[in-house]
Scaffold this active site. Sequence first.
Site, PDB file in Angstrom:
ATOM      1  CG  ASP A  79      71.943  22.813  42.690  1.00 55.83           C
ATOM      2  OD1 ASP A  79      71.413  23.271  43.724  1.00 55.83           O
ATOM      3  OD2 ASP A  79      71.953  21.598  42.411  1.00 55.83           O
ATOM      4  CB  ALA A  80      74.333  28.327  45.211  1.00 58.33           C
ATOM      5  CE  LYS A  81      70.949  21.171  46.747  1.00 60.90           C
ATOM      6  NZ  LYS A  81      71.747  21.205  45.492  1.00 60.90           N
ATOM      7  NE  ARG A  82      76.250  30.305  48.505  1.00 60.80           N
ATOM      8  CZ  ARG A  82      77.027  29.425  47.898  1.00 60.80           C
ATOM      9  NH1 ARG A  82      76.652  28.167  47.834  1.00 60.80           N
ATOM     10  NH2 ARG A  82      78.181  29.787  47.351  1.00 60.80           N
ATOM     11  CB  THR A 130      68.894  25.874  44.494  1.00 58.94           C
ATOM     12  OG1 THR A 130      70.316  25.758  44.677  1.00 58.94           O
ATOM     13  CG2 THR A 130      68.499  25.287  43.146  1.00 58.94           C
TER      14      THR A 130
END
Length: 272
Positions: free
Chosen positions: A94-97, A121
């Site tokens: 869950d890194a939301k890159r 993510t």
Amino acid sequence: MTTAQLISEIKKKQSFLCIGLDVDLNKIPQYLLQEEDPIFAFNKAIIDATHHLCVAYKPNTAFYEAYGLKGWKALEKTINYLNDKHPEIFTIADAKRGDIGNTSSMYAKAFFEDLAFDSVTVAPYMGKDSVEPFLAFKDKHTILLALTSNQGAFDFQTKTVGDKELYKQVLETSKTWHNAENLMYVVGATKAEFLEDIRQIIPNSFLLVPGVGAQGGNLQDVCKYGMNANVGLLINSSRGIIYASNKEDFVNAAAEKAKDIQIVMQSILSSR
């Protein structure tokens, strides 16, 4: 991991539970701070106690990056432990890159090749050339932020642009991207009333649904509107499971909370 393998695991365990490994050293049992690597020690204990009840684990990378190199090392040890001991479990970074193409390529290599996560993510704001580098990896999944569980989601995501809400435009446009079959989507549990419309656009895709538990999302509502023929849901719970206790009984408490959710999921699946 392929989508077919994930579906098989859901059927086998009668669960579509994802457990978030968001480790805050201020919240874990204090005796673990004496360990050489308290973050990994906590994660390992949670995994050992709950792996038979869930089909996915989701470390939020911010909770590791905040501790610098030792946090990143703990993340690396956690994913290595999962891949070695429980390769059947789906792993989510869950890194939301999300950045320009060449930068996204490097993010993708970091999470898919170096750390060997099954998915990551990604934020869609910069468009297809920031997402397609993630989609290029075989049997890896890109989980696109579609409609999030936070209150600020209403600032942009639900605003009408042209003739439809922005999140719907994101969903529809993403289907045209190269290797779009590797896409999954984040839809918050607190937005369950939107799921019926979302399923009209992406009927077959898996949805990662955070917000059940501590954030107030309702599991029954999410399943009513969001479940498809292959289940198509990964319901995430983080704090409600891993911090069920901050004492020496934390392992049993976490397992009990996970079991409670799995029992409800089994009942939902058996009634379909």
